[in-house]
Design a protein around this motif. Sequence first.
Motif, short mmCIF file in Angstrom:
data_model
loop_
_atom_site.label_atom_id
_atom_site.label_comp_id
_atom_site.label_asym_id
_atom_site.label_seq_id
_atom_site.Cartn_x
_atom_site.Cartn_y
_atom_site.Cartn_z
N LEU A 39 -13.12 -0.07 3.33
CA LEU A 39 -12.43 1.12 3.82
C LEU A 39 -11.00 1.18 3.28
N ALA A 40 -10.31 0.05 3.29
CA ALA A 40 -8.94 0.01 2.77
C ALA A 40 -8.90 0.38 1.30
N LEU A 41 -9.84 -0.14 0.51
CA LEU A 41 -9.89 0.16 -0.92
C LEU A 41 -10.15 1.64 -1.18
N VAL A 42 -11.07 2.22 -0.41
CA VAL A 42 -11.40 3.64 -0.58
C VAL A 42 -10.18 4.51 -0.32
N PHE A 43 -9.46 4.21 0.76
CA PHE A 43 -8.33 5.06 1.12
C PHE A 43 -7.08 4.76 0.30
N VAL A 44 -7.02 3.58 -0.32
CA VAL A 44 -5.96 3.32 -1.30
C VAL A 44 -6.09 4.29 -2.47
N ILE A 45 -7.34 4.54 -2.89
CA ILE A 45 -7.59 5.45 -4.00
C ILE A 45 -7.48 6.91 -3.55
N LYS A 46 -7.99 7.19 -2.33
CA LYS A 46 -8.03 8.57 -1.86
C LYS A 46 -6.67 9.05 -1.36
N ARG A 47 -5.92 8.19 -0.69
CA ARG A 47 -4.61 8.57 -0.14
C ARG A 47 -3.53 7.59 -0.61
N PRO A 48 -3.16 7.64 -1.87
CA PRO A 48 -2.13 6.71 -2.34
C PRO A 48 -0.73 7.16 -1.94
N ASN A 49 -0.38 6.98 -0.66
CA ASN A 49 0.96 7.33 -0.19
C ASN A 49 1.59 6.12 0.49
N THR A 50 2.86 6.25 0.83
CA THR A 50 3.59 5.09 1.36
C THR A 50 3.05 4.62 2.70
N SER A 51 2.64 5.54 3.57
CA SER A 51 2.09 5.12 4.86
C SER A 51 0.80 4.33 4.68
N GLN A 52 -0.08 4.82 3.79
CA GLN A 52 -1.33 4.11 3.54
C GLN A 52 -1.06 2.75 2.91
N MET A 53 -0.10 2.71 1.99
CA MET A 53 0.29 1.44 1.37
C MET A 53 0.75 0.44 2.43
N THR A 54 1.56 0.91 3.37
CA THR A 54 2.07 0.04 4.43
C THR A 54 0.95 -0.49 5.32
N LEU A 55 -0.01 0.36 5.64
CA LEU A 55 -1.13 -0.05 6.48
C LEU A 55 -2.00 -1.08 5.79
N VAL A 56 -2.26 -0.87 4.49
CA VAL A 56 -3.11 -1.82 3.75
C VAL A 56 -2.41 -3.17 3.63
N ILE A 57 -1.13 -3.18 3.31
CA ILE A 57 -0.38 -4.42 3.19
C ILE A 57 -0.30 -5.12 4.55
N SER A 58 -0.14 -4.34 5.62
CA SER A 58 -0.10 -4.93 6.97
C SER A 58 -1.45 -5.55 7.32
N TRP A 59 -2.53 -4.89 6.94
CA TRP A 59 -3.88 -5.42 7.18
C TRP A 59 -4.07 -6.75 6.44
N LEU A 60 -3.67 -6.80 5.17
CA LEU A 60 -3.77 -8.05 4.41
C LEU A 60 -2.88 -9.13 5.02
N SER A 61 -1.70 -8.74 5.48
CA SER A 61 -0.77 -9.70 6.08
C SER A 61 -1.35 -10.27 7.37
N TYR A 62 -2.03 -9.42 8.14
CA TYR A 62 -2.64 -9.90 9.38
C TYR A 62 -3.71 -10.96 9.08
N LEU A 63 -4.50 -10.72 8.03
CA LEU A 63 -5.50 -11.72 7.64
C LEU A 63 -4.82 -13.02 7.23
N LEU A 64 -3.68 -12.91 6.54
CA LEU A 64 -2.92 -14.10 6.17
C LEU A 64 -2.41 -14.84 7.39
N ILE A 65 -1.89 -14.08 8.36
CA ILE A 65 -1.34 -14.68 9.58
C ILE A 65 -2.42 -15.45 10.34
#
Length: 417
Positions: A183-209
């Motif tokens: 889902l994150a990959l699809v919306f990175v391509i479909k909605r490449p904006n700063t809010s979407q970028m922040t959400l995807v990076i936050s999601w990856l960071s949560y997995l790291l945490i």
Amino acid sequence: MFVSVLQGLSRFLNLALFPLILFFAAWLLYYWHPQLINSMFIRLPWLATISLGIAAIISWLFGRSRLVWLCILLLAVIQPNALSWIHIDGFGLGLHSFMVLMFSWLMLSKDSGFSPRNLSYSILTIITLGLISVYLLPMVSAFQPAQQILLKPSTSWLFSFWPALSQWYTATELLLVMLSGILALVFVIKRPNTSQMTLVISWLSYLLITAYANATVNHLVVSLLAIIITYAVIRDSFAMAFKDELTGVPSRRALMQKVETLGRKYTIVMSDIDHFKKFNDTYGHDVGDEVLKLVASKLSKVTGGGHAFRFGGEEFVIVYPNKIPEQVVPHIEAIRTIIADYDIALRTQPRPAKKPNSKPQKAAKNKIVKVTSSFGVAHRTKLHSDFQSVMKQADIALYEAKKSGRNCVKVAKQKGT
């Protein structure tokens, strides 16, 4: 299709450049001086909380509801013993799944503000996701046929490839993370904006945490995310204020800001689409908007160091710092020719809403039309030393271009040097 995917990924990486640099710098600092980071969060345990609070307030003021919910979500992550809750059985499964579902919901939804209706809808959605996480997903995980059909084929090879995953995720959680990643990959391509970028990076960071399970790293990552959230809001707000929404080129407000940086030597070019009102009346405003976008995209690529702005309506302004008309005119002539020679294909019939059942007929030929633009050029002189005076001279030159048959470039007859 492939080109649009590459464009979406390229735009996302461009937006993510600052966050990636920030994370890399923080990683280097933590790698070389871990005691510095540890002592900072021991002395300032409230730093991550205050950072998230500031980011949440800024997001709320600018109507970024998804980022506000993200701040609340991250605030829960940094609470004492939050990581131990996530890693225990039973309730831990529900909490971990809830966090992944929340990130997925935020990536899937749009900013809706905080009106009573939208706030009620958001709270109802969060409650529903909580119930699914605590009750439904553990039931699915415990149901043997569901494990064989849904979980084993998709997760067993991952566990065998990376055995450490079994320490961080159950099969249900890993499947949920995989679906959320798609889902994150699809919306990175479909909605490449700063809010979407922040959400995807936050999601990856949560997995790291959750994988790293270190309190200091936890607070450091969340503090960085608070900075990234604030950055995203400011960047979006700047784009809204200084970029024209329709054409994507800088707006009149950006032009006024650019004026403040101009020195004593510059040239102004005013441009106007010829017969634009007649074109709009003939083909409709939707087609007119497409023509505006087309002309703006061409003008934004003007050579010679020019900067294009939308001035209003069908008018555009190009600013050439440190240039005189003799240096500018060849570049304007080149862009005028490009616009005039560009074929615009118009559909003679609208695209049908549904695919026809009958045999396909011969496709109707698209009507080809062209648009042209006129240009007026003026520069700063001792007699015309302020920007408004130079603009007036450029407007006079543009009027002369209109009188001369349009689709041409005219230079203002100015006195002084």
